[in-house]
Design a protein around this motif. Structure first.
Motif, short mmCIF file in Angstrom:
data_model
loop_
_atom_site.label_atom_id
_atom_site.label_comp_id
_atom_site.label_asym_id
_atom_site.label_seq_id
_atom_site.Cartn_x
_atom_site.Cartn_y
_atom_site.Cartn_z
N HIS A 361 0.83 -1.20 0.00
CA HIS A 361 0.00 0.00 0.00
C HIS A 361 0.86 1.26 0.00
O HIS A 361 0.34 2.36 0.02
CB HIS A 361 -0.96 0.01 1.20
CG HIS A 361 -0.30 -0.21 2.52
ND1 HIS A 361 -0.11 -1.46 3.03
CD2 HIS A 361 0.22 0.64 3.42
CE1 HIS A 361 0.49 -1.36 4.21
NE2 HIS A 361 0.72 -0.09 4.46
N PHE A 362 2.19 1.08 0.02
CA PHE A 362 3.15 2.15 -0.22
C PHE A 362 3.87 1.81 -1.53
O PHE A 362 3.97 0.64 -1.91
CB PHE A 362 4.22 2.22 0.88
CG PHE A 362 3.80 2.87 2.17
CD1 PHE A 362 2.47 3.12 2.47
CD2 PHE A 362 4.76 3.22 3.12
CE1 PHE A 362 2.09 3.70 3.67
CE2 PHE A 362 4.39 3.81 4.33
CZ PHE A 362 3.06 4.05 4.61
N VAL A 363 4.40 2.82 -2.19
CA VAL A 363 5.37 2.61 -3.27
C VAL A 363 6.74 2.96 -2.69
O VAL A 363 6.93 4.06 -2.15
CB VAL A 363 5.07 3.49 -4.49
CG1 VAL A 363 6.21 3.40 -5.51
CG2 VAL A 363 3.75 3.08 -5.13
N VAL A 364 7.68 2.02 -2.76
CA VAL A 364 9.02 2.22 -2.19
C VAL A 364 10.01 2.34 -3.33
O VAL A 364 10.18 1.42 -4.13
CB VAL A 364 9.41 1.05 -1.26
CG1 VAL A 364 10.79 1.31 -0.65
CG2 VAL A 364 8.37 0.85 -0.17
N LEU A 365 10.67 3.50 -3.44
CA LEU A 365 11.68 3.73 -4.46
C LEU A 365 13.04 3.92 -3.82
O LEU A 365 13.15 4.41 -2.69
CB LEU A 365 11.32 4.97 -5.30
CG LEU A 365 10.01 4.90 -6.10
CD1 LEU A 365 9.82 6.18 -6.89
CD2 LEU A 365 10.00 3.70 -7.01
N ASN A 366 14.08 3.54 -4.55
CA ASN A 366 15.45 3.67 -4.09
C ASN A 366 15.85 5.15 -4.10
O ASN A 366 15.94 5.78 -5.15
CB ASN A 366 16.37 2.85 -4.99
CG ASN A 366 17.80 2.83 -4.51
OD1 ASN A 366 18.46 3.86 -4.43
ND2 ASN A 366 18.29 1.64 -4.19
#
Length: 450
Positions: A361-366
């Motif tokens: 439910h989150f978008v995790v980006l580097n």
């Protein structure tokens, strides 16, 4: 209370907003599956203006802030450092999860140490007070109950220093077994220094390693520390639709609420602010540019910004953690985070015990890849398939109730209840581990007799 809230909110544009009601008497607790909590009353360690025994008489607006004049029905001008106070007030007023008067009836023991909302200077003064040593003599702290005690800090866990060491950063003896809650987690390599961890911080394996064993180990900085949600601007009450339930199409792909200052944990802010400003698909809003209406300024203006966007960009700030993450989530805007600190924050409140990832439910980006230009944030978000976006929104709506601290008992298992249930689950697991260890020692002892 619900009728008075509706009348008060209806009058919001007049600037003559009446104070919302309090409880003339502490409500009687009803039978429920909610953990039973005993609250210590230690005046020397209590810094809120209304004593614990009278806290049920506090007005809702004294605890949660004034309703937002241009906001949502559930939106309040809440102090983001009021975590301990919100928990105390719910314990004083909840029928389902209210505090118990007899410690012998308790499943858990809450020690409210300096619960008033405050910033760094006030915390420094509080931690210099000699009364902090009083926690070493809690009357119901013993071998049987130590792991059932808990402490709450309304700031980052690195803040309470000096004599707060007795109950927070470097507790000794039975106090080391207590559970601790803040909006942040300990990710330092040192066993003597409190730390939010590195920046950038994109390595999931390293995050798990640095987090260590928070269940069974009494060692290290702030042992048994768990992160919980920031007190956001949204607090459910009564029976009406919630902002996170909104299912209509959103006209803006992404939004960023914040400035462009650069720092250790805010290193991405200039980049995010610039890319949002350059994109027609991104809406930006600088909270400090807003004006106060009737003395209340609700930041970041959930209705104006977050409710219009599908994704909300969440780079770090003074610390890796952001209240804005929870404001966005509670408006149904999918948080886009750029660090392991935020990817792993508040695990109990996001549908996981911390050992397994929650439903996405989150978008995790580097973060480092975004900073170097290897990842184009807007392009990445625009290429997420509509079916995946719909899944993210459904999942977010499913966990959102646990990300907010309700005003009343209208939402079961909100952030307040999830905190209590998590504390009891940890205590129960530690008892199981202790009993298993004791049984193993008995077997060893018996074998020596054979």
């Amino acid at each position: 209370m619900r009728a008075a809230l509706v009348l008060a909110l209806a009058a919001a544009d007049t600037c003559d907003l009446p104070l919302l009601p309090s409880f003339p008497a502490r409500p009687a607790r009803v039978d429920s599956d909610c953990p039973r909590v005993y609250v210590y009353d230690i005046p020397q360690l209590y810094d809120y203006e209304i004593p614990w025994k009278e806290l049920h008489t506090a007005n809702v607006t004294q605890i949660f802030g004034m309703p937002c004049h241009d906001g949502l029905l559930d939106e309040f001008d809440t102090n983001q450092y009021s975590l301990a106070l919100l928990v105390l007030w719910r314990l004083a007023t909840s029928k389902r999860c209210g505090a118990v008067a007899d410690p012998h009836d308790a499943d858990l023991f809450f020690v409210p140490t300096w619960p008033a909302a405050k910033g760094l200077p006030a915390w420094d003064r509080a931690c210099g007070h000699p009364a902090n040593a009083k926690v070493k003599h809690l009357p119901y702290l013993n071998e049987r109950t130590a792991h059932r005690h808990f402490f709450i800090v309304g700031k980052g866990h690195v803040v309470p220093k000096r004599d707060c060491k007795y109950w927070w950063l470097r507790p000794e003896g039975l106090l080391a077994r207590a559970t601790r809650f803040a909006y942040s987690d300990q990710y330092g390599k040192s066993h003597t220094l409190a730390s939010y961890g590195p920046a950038p911080f994109d390595d999931g394996r390293l995050a798990k390693q640095l987090a260590g064993d928070r269940i069974s180990s009494d060692q290290g900085i702030a042992p048994h520390l768990f992160s919980v949600p920031y007190p956001a601007a949204v607090h459910a009450w009564g029976a009406h639709s919630r902002p996170w339930e909104a299912s209509e199409e959103r006209p803006v792909l992404a939004a960023y609420v914040g400035g462009d200052r650069n720092g250790t944990f805010s290193y991405l802010r200039p980049k995010i602010a610039a890319l949002c400003e350059a994109s027609d698909a991104c809406a930006s809003f600088v909270p400090h540019d807003g004006s106060r209406v009737c003395g209340v300024r609700c930041v970041p203006g959930i209705r104006r910004t977050f409710l219009r966007a599908t994704f909300c960009l969440q780079p770090g700030g003074d610390s890796p953690y952001r209240k804005s993450v929870f404001d966005a989530a509670l408006a149904g805007c999918i948080p886009v985070v750029f660090s392991q600190q935020l990817a792993r924050v508040a695990p109990w409140h996001r549908g996981t015990d911390g050992s397994t990832p929650p439903a996405p439910h989150f978008v995790v980006l580097n973060g480092a890849a975004v900073q170097s230009g290897q990842i184009d944030v807007m392009k990445h978000l625009s290429e997420i398939p509509p079916a995946k976006v719909a899944e993210l929104r459904r999942n977010l709506a499913g966990v959102a109730p646990m990300l907010q601290y309700s005003i009343d008992d209208s939402v079961r298992n909100d952030a307040f209840e999830a905190l209590l249930r998590g504390a009891l689950a940890v205590a129960t697991e530690r008892e199981r581990l202790r009993d298993r260890h004791a049984a193993r020692e008995r077997v060893v002892a018996l074998n020596t007799l054979l």
